[in-house]
Design a protein around this motif. Structure first.
Motif, PDB file in Angstrom:
ATOM      1  N   ASN A   1       0.849  -1.170   0.032  1.00  0.00           N
ATOM      2  CA  ASN A   1      -0.081  -0.144   0.089  1.00  0.00           C
ATOM      3  C   ASN A   1       0.814   1.297   0.030  1.00  0.00           C
ATOM      4  O   ASN A   1       1.682   1.476   0.958  1.00  0.00           O
ATOM      5  CB  ASN A   1      -0.922   0.103   1.169  1.00  0.00           C
ATOM      6  CG  ASN A   1      -1.778  -1.236   1.044  1.00  0.00           C
ATOM      7  OD1 ASN A   1      -2.277  -1.387   0.180  1.00  0.00           O
ATOM      8  ND2 ASN A   1      -1.944  -1.598   2.488  1.00  0.00           N
ATOM      9  N   GLU A   2       0.810   1.971  -1.226  1.00  0.00           N
ATOM     10  CA  GLU A   2       1.511   3.351  -1.072  1.00  0.00           C
ATOM     11  C   GLU A   2       0.293   4.404  -1.091  1.00  0.00           C
ATOM     12  O   GLU A   2      -0.310   4.542  -2.208  1.00  0.00           O
ATOM     13  CB  GLU A   2       2.342   3.250  -2.121  1.00  0.00           C
ATOM     14  CG  GLU A   2       3.630   2.612  -1.912  1.00  0.00           C
ATOM     15  CD  GLU A   2       4.815   2.773  -2.862  1.00  0.00           C
ATOM     16  OE1 GLU A   2       4.666   3.787  -3.647  1.00  0.00           O
ATOM     17  OE2 GLU A   2       5.713   2.181  -2.948  1.00  0.00           O
ATOM     18  N   GLY A   3      -0.010   4.780  -0.126  1.00  0.00           N
ATOM     19  CA  GLY A   3      -1.115   5.975  -0.116  1.00  0.00           C
ATOM     20  C   GLY A   3      -2.312   5.056  -0.282  1.00  0.00           C
ATOM     21  O   GLY A   3      -2.647   4.119  -0.048  1.00  0.00           O
ATOM     22  N   GLU A   4      -3.003   5.668  -1.501  1.00  0.00           N
ATOM     23  CA  GLU A   4      -4.386   4.973  -1.781  1.00  0.00           C
ATOM     24  C   GLU A   4      -4.183   3.977  -2.931  1.00  0.00           C
ATOM     25  O   GLU A   4      -5.045   2.995  -3.049  1.00  0.00           O
ATOM     26  CB  GLU A   4      -5.329   5.994  -2.724  1.00  0.00           C
ATOM     27  CG  GLU A   4      -5.528   7.042  -1.430  1.00  0.00           C
ATOM     28  CD  GLU A   4      -6.483   8.338  -2.041  1.00  0.00           C
ATOM     29  OE1 GLU A   4      -6.619   8.288  -3.333  1.00  0.00           O
ATOM     30  OE2 GLU A   4      -6.874   9.239  -1.387  1.00  0.00           O
ATOM     31  N   LYS A   5      -3.047   3.826  -3.406  1.00  0.00           N
ATOM     32  CA  LYS A   5      -2.817   2.933  -4.574  1.00  0.00           C
ATOM     33  C   LYS A   5      -2.301   1.545  -3.973  1.00  0.00           C
ATOM     34  O   LYS A   5      -1.612   1.720  -2.831  1.00  0.00           O
ATOM     35  CB  LYS A   5      -2.149   3.420  -5.491  1.00  0.00           C
ATOM     36  CG  LYS A   5      -2.181   4.423  -6.302  1.00  0.00           C
ATOM     37  CD  LYS A   5      -1.373   4.965  -7.835  1.00  0.00           C
ATOM     38  CE  LYS A   5      -1.868   6.173  -8.207  1.00  0.00           C
ATOM     39  NZ  LYS A   5      -0.847   6.617  -9.225  1.00  0.00           N
ATOM     40  N   VAL A   6      -2.817   0.714  -4.538  1.00  0.00           N
ATOM     41  CA  VAL A   6      -2.063  -0.915  -3.924  1.00  0.00           C
ATOM     42  C   VAL A   6      -1.400  -1.414  -5.450  1.00  0.00           C
ATOM     43  O   VAL A   6      -2.020  -1.758  -6.378  1.00  0.00           O
ATOM     44  CB  VAL A   6      -3.359  -1.772  -3.711  1.00  0.00           C
ATOM     45  CG1 VAL A   6      -2.873  -3.066  -3.203  1.00  0.00           C
ATOM     46  CG2 VAL A   6      -4.114  -1.209  -2.599  1.00  0.00           C
TER      47      VAL A   6
END
Lengths: 321, 715
Positions: free
Chosen positions: A120-125
């Protein structure tokens, strides 16, 4: 097999086709004696061998006074120099369960396994590939542990539990009679009981606390995975005065091991088989659906562990019989 | 003891009541005469038989006092003499008469005599009569055995009594019989007079009671030893009669002692532990025959043996080498197998024989022998083939009949690929299996390509029973014997290797076949083979070659073109055949080095080792298959041998998964008639009708003559 009576045990086990060459036998007899002295074990068991592509592992185990206490495992590549293996942890088992295929015969060999991991990087997976390095030594430890838990068995009465806790060898044990030897309930898993605690009081009513303190094979899943085989071992056994035939678990591991802790009579059955393929292989058709069903459950619960552990017939091991 | 006997006695009583009714009627003739002395007894007598035991127990004194006389006192032959009459006269009417008559003369003695008559009387000292006595007496007793002891127990009395005059007993008997007949005569006379019913029962019941009293006394259990005299006497007499000692009289006391002592010996118990019959005994018995077979053969057969021995491999030598490699069965088992192979070669016309290996099973294992018959000795197989073909034809015909009625299926079963002739391809050798050395050898049927194809897709454990069904998907054509044969063929093809140069192609026929079939399939031993260094065998896999033909994916070793026949049968589809054309499949030729074997997932197919690193100069080369775990080969440079021991499963790194079912076949041609469509709306229907009417109107205008017809149609 008890190191003290290795030769007899090997002879009894010869029906499976796996044996030791004369030079291995001779060196084992010598080196295990020294192992017993150096590590101060009560008993040393020759566990067996695991066939690798390049070299074979020879495994021995040391037992302390209490037979059920955790065992120390040693391995050797040349039957002379022994190295201690670390105890198996759940983490190791889970880690090495992804490895498939044959052993190499080099403990420092590293298997590479790529895993997809979600990051998970911020909102993106993101899905990221991670290469996991697994040492063969880790795999060796976990596989030995699993085999021990699955198929190390002893006949009923060979061990007894004292009121103070420790388990001892029953020196009056003389083997099972034929009718007893044919029953799966006459054999116990040689490990700390797991199922016994789940039994109801009613079920436990008939048990003798000094003898029936381990899980019997009776309720193993799938049924029919253990076959009490009265093959060519039978005459060997009876000739030597033991009434019990060799049996082995054909499914999870095709080798059932009879243990006579006294070391009098021991014979390994054969080699191991893929764990999950078992139900397909079993010839008993009436139960096949049931087993397949059970297999599904297994997969969910212990999926990881069982999935990757394929105890292939190739690396045979002579377990303590 | 009393308890056990009393029911019998009661039965006796009942029987006798029934039986005696008639005789007593006859006997009543006497009763009026003796009415006086007997008058006191009838009541008692009546009670006796009915109450049985109770009456006895209530009057304990009576049996004792009365019974003493017959035993203690020398009850002369006279008293016992009437007895013999009764057995011979089943009606038993005369016997009671005699004592009854004596009753008059000596009332106190009457008890004594009566007690002796029915019981002591029946068995007579004369052994000849014993059998007849037994027969007659049995109906009186519930069981024959009881009857026997009964009689025997009573024999002492006549013995004791009539010891002095055994000889004249017979004479006496005749007299008595005469008496009896007289009596009977007189009875018959008196029959006319109706006797009093009460009086008629008096005498017998009295007898009964006395008998019972006497017997009860005899049956009385000693408070010291727990035995009773009755049984003791009967046991003694049994012993005497069985053993027939000389002068039994003189050693009578000793016999008595012996019988008493016998009680202390262990008795034969009806409930016995059955001896455990271990299956090992059975096998040991069978294997004993293996060891004896050498001795049974005479010297004459030596010549024959020489021929047979050529076929016999030196199993022990190979076993020695395999032991160096750390595989192989124990020496004992190997030797038994050696003997079993000898038995096989002795009983079959075998050219060449080899110990192929051992396949482990769940219940039993298989020992496999690879065999080549002598030329012209395998005719049976031809017959089997024909049968199989016929069966196939029958099935296909039946299938066609069904198809005529039903919509025709598109499915065409692929043409069955014929099996290879014996002595070629996968059927090059014949295999015999047995479960244990000593058990009979069973010949495995020849393998058909379909079995090999399916066997590649399934993975089953062997059970050890050849007739066990193989339940699998895809369905396996055959039972376990076929599966075993298919696996043997696969293992042989995959793992039988020899050092390079050990075999060479046959020179004569080789070239022709190479052209025809894409590979020569015959080879012979190379006489010039000089051996390969062991170290070379270990280091390079190219020094090892396959000497068994590769099995194609078709299931055959030599490719079979299945399409050629199709063309002949179905000429309509000729255009299709071009697209269906299968390229001839060519496997690696014979004697290909194993270095060219394929890897599975980076796992090399073979592992080579030196048997010992400690003394390498005398070590042998060991080859271990990773594809077929359990397959080994060794070579010491000149000799080599292949061996398999395992579960008969090919290695696969992944778990076994059954193949997915084939895609669903289309059942019928899809056309507009069966295609689903939306129903027409009202408007569409109206428009359609209008259009039709317009057409009709137009037609009417053109041909007015046909108006009538059209009207009819609308109706």
């Amino acid at each position: 097999m008890d190191a003290d009576s290795l030769l007899l045990s090997l002879e009894l086990a010869s029906g499976s086709g796996q044996g030791l060459s004369p030079d291995r036998r001779a060196s084992l007899l010598t080196s295990l004696m020294l192992v017993k002295r150096d590590y101060r074990y009560d008993r040393v068991l020759f566990w067996g061998r695991i066939l690798g592509l390049v070299a074979d592992y020879y495994i021995a185990q040391g037992l302390s006074e209490d037979q059920l206490a955790p065992r120390k495992t040693l391995y050797s590549l040349n039957c002379t120099e022994w190295s201690l293996l670390p105890p198996a942890t759940e983490e190791m088992v889970a880690q090495s369960s992804v490895v498939k295929g044959r052993f190499m015969g080099d403990p420092s060999y590293e298997y590479e396994h790529t895993e997809l991991q979600k990051v998970n990087e911020g909102e993106k997976v993101f899905e990221e590939e991670i290469v996991v390095q697994i040492k063969e030594e880790t795999r060796l430890v976990s596989v030995i542990d699993q085999i021990d838990k699955a198929v190390a068995i002893i006949p009923r009465g060979a061990l007894f539990k004292t009121p103070f806790g420790p388990t001892h060898v029953n020196r009056t044990f003389e083997g099972l009679s034929l009718s007893e030897a044919k029953k799966l309930s006459s054999y116990f898993h040689f490990r700390e009981p797991v199922e016994l605690k789940n039994k109801t009081l009613l079920e436990k009513a008939d048990l003798d606390p000094s003898l029936d303190f381990m899980d019997s094979l009776e309720h193993d899943i799938p049924k029919g995975s253990e076959a009490v085989v009265q093959g060519d071992f039978m005459w060997l056994l009876s000739r030597c005065g033991f009434g019990w035939p060799c049996s082995w678990d054909s499914c999870s591991v095709s080798m059932r091991v009879l243990e006579h802790p006294d070391g009098e009579g021991q014979c390994p059955g054969g080699a191991a088989q893929p764990a999950l393929a078992g139900p397909h292989l079993l010839p008993c058709s009436p139960h096949q659906e049931l087993w397949l069903h059970l297999r599904g459950h297994w997969r969910e619960e212990h999926g990881l562990a069982l999935h990757a552990i394929e105890w292939e017939p190739a690396w045979m091991f002579l377990n303590r019989v | 003891m009393e308890d056990s006997t009393s029911p019998k006695q009661e039965k006796e009583n009942q029987e006798e009541l029934g039986e005696t009714r008639r005789p007593w009627e006859g006997k009543t003739a006497a009763s009026p005469q003796y009415s006086e002395p007997e008058s006191s007894e009838p009541l008692e007598a009546k009670q006796g038989p009915e109450t049985g035991r109770q009456s006895r127990s209530s009057r304990p004194w009576s049996p004792q006092s009365r019974a003493k006389t017959p035993l203690g006192g020398p009850a002369g032959p006279e008293t016992s003499s009437p007895a013999p009459v009764s057995p011979r006269e089943p009606s038993s009417s005369p016997s009671p008469l005699a004592p009854a008559r004596q009753d008059l003369a000596a009332p106190p003695q009457s008890d004594r005599t009566t007690s002796v008559i029915p019981e002591a009387g029946t068995p007579y000292p004369d052994p000849l009569k014993q059998s007849s006595d037994k027969r007659e007496s049995t109906p009186h007793h519930t069981s024959q055995s009881e009857g026997n002891t009964f009689q025997q127990s009573q024999q002492p009395k006549p013995h004791l009594c009539g010891r002095r005059d055994v000889s004249y007993n017979n004479a006496k008997q005749k007299e008595l019989r005469f008496d009896v007949f007289q009596e009977e005569d007189s009875n018959s006379d008196y029959d006319l007079q109706q006797p009093a019913p009460g009086g008629s029962e008096v005498a017998p019941s009295m007898l009964e009671i006395t008998i019972q009293n006497a017997k009860a006394y005899l049956l009385k259990t000693s408070s010291n030893s727990g035995f009773n005299l009755y049984d003791h006497l009967s046991n003694m007499l049994t012993k005497i009669l069985n053993e027939r000692p000389e002068n039994a009289v003189d050693i009578f006391e000793n016999i008595s002692q012996d019988v008493k002592m016998a009680h202390f010996s262990k008795k034969f118990d009806a409930l016995q532990n059955e001896n455990e019959l271990l299956p090992t005994y059975e096998i040991a018995e069978k294997q004993k025959a293996l060891f004896l077979q050498g001795h049974l053969e005479g010297v004459d057969q030596e010549l024959e043996d020489e021929i047979a021995e050529n076929a016999l491999p030196n199993v022990m030598e190979s076993a020695f080498y395999f032991e160096q490699a750390g595989v192989g069965l124990g020496t004992d088992e190997t030797y038994r197998i050696f003997l079993a192979l000898k038995q096989l070669t002795d009983t079959h016309p075998i050219q060449r024989c080899r110990f192929w290996g051992k396949i482990l099973g769940l219940e039993m294992n298989y020992i496999v022998a690879e065999v080549e018959f002598r030329e012209g000795e395998d005719e049976e197989e031809v017959e089997e083939e024909d049968v199989a073909e016929e069966r196939d034809n029958g099935e296909s015909e039946a299938h066609e009949d069904e198809e005529d009625e039903l919509p025709k299926s598109f499915y065409k079963a692929p043409q069955a690929i014929p099996k290879e002739e014996s002595r070629t391809g996968a059927n090059k050798y014949v295999y015999f299996v047995c479960n244990e050395p000593g058990r009979p050898w069973v010949k495995l049927p020849p393998v058909i390509p379909a079995q090999i194809v399916i066997a590649r897709k399934i993975k089953k454990f062997f059970t050890g029973r050849l007739d066990a069904p193989i339940i699998s998907y895809p369905p396996f054509p055959g039972n376990e014997s076929n599966y075993l044969r298919a696996q043997i063929a696969r293992i042989s093809a995959g793992t039988h290797v020899s050092p390079l140069g050990f075999y060479q192609f046959g020179e004569e026929e080789g070239e022709e076949e190479e052209e025809a079939e894409g590979g020569r399939n015959s080879f012979e031993e190379n006489p010039d083979f000089e051996g390969i260094q062991v170290i070379d065998l270990v280091e390079s896999l190219s020094n090892w070659v396959h000497h068994v033909q590769h099995i194609l994916s078709q299931g055959r070793c030599n490719w079979f073109n299945s399409i050629q026949k199709n063309e002949e049968e179905e000429e309509e589809d000729e255009e299709k055949d071009d697209s269906d054309y299968i390229e001839q499949e060519v496997g690696p030729p014979l004697l290909t080095p194993i270095s060219e074997d394929l890897e599975i997932q980076n796992i090399p197919p073979w592992t080579t080792r030196l048997s010992s690193n400690l003394i390498p100069q005398y070590a042998i080369a060991v080859l271990q298959s990773n594809l077929w775990p359990g397959a080994y080969a060794f070579s010491n440079g000149k000799k080599f041998e292949n061996f398999y021991i395992g579960w008969g499963h090919k290695y696969s790194p992944d778990n076994y998964t059954p193949p997915v079912p084939p895609p669903v076949y289309q059942e019928y041609p899809s056309g507009p008639e069966i295609t689903e469509m939306d129903d027409p709306s009202v408007e569409e229907e109206q428009a359609f009708r209008a259009a039709q009417e317009a057409v009709l109107l137009a037609a009417e205008n053109e041909e007015s003559e046909e108006d009538e017809d059209e009207e009819d149609d609308y109706d």
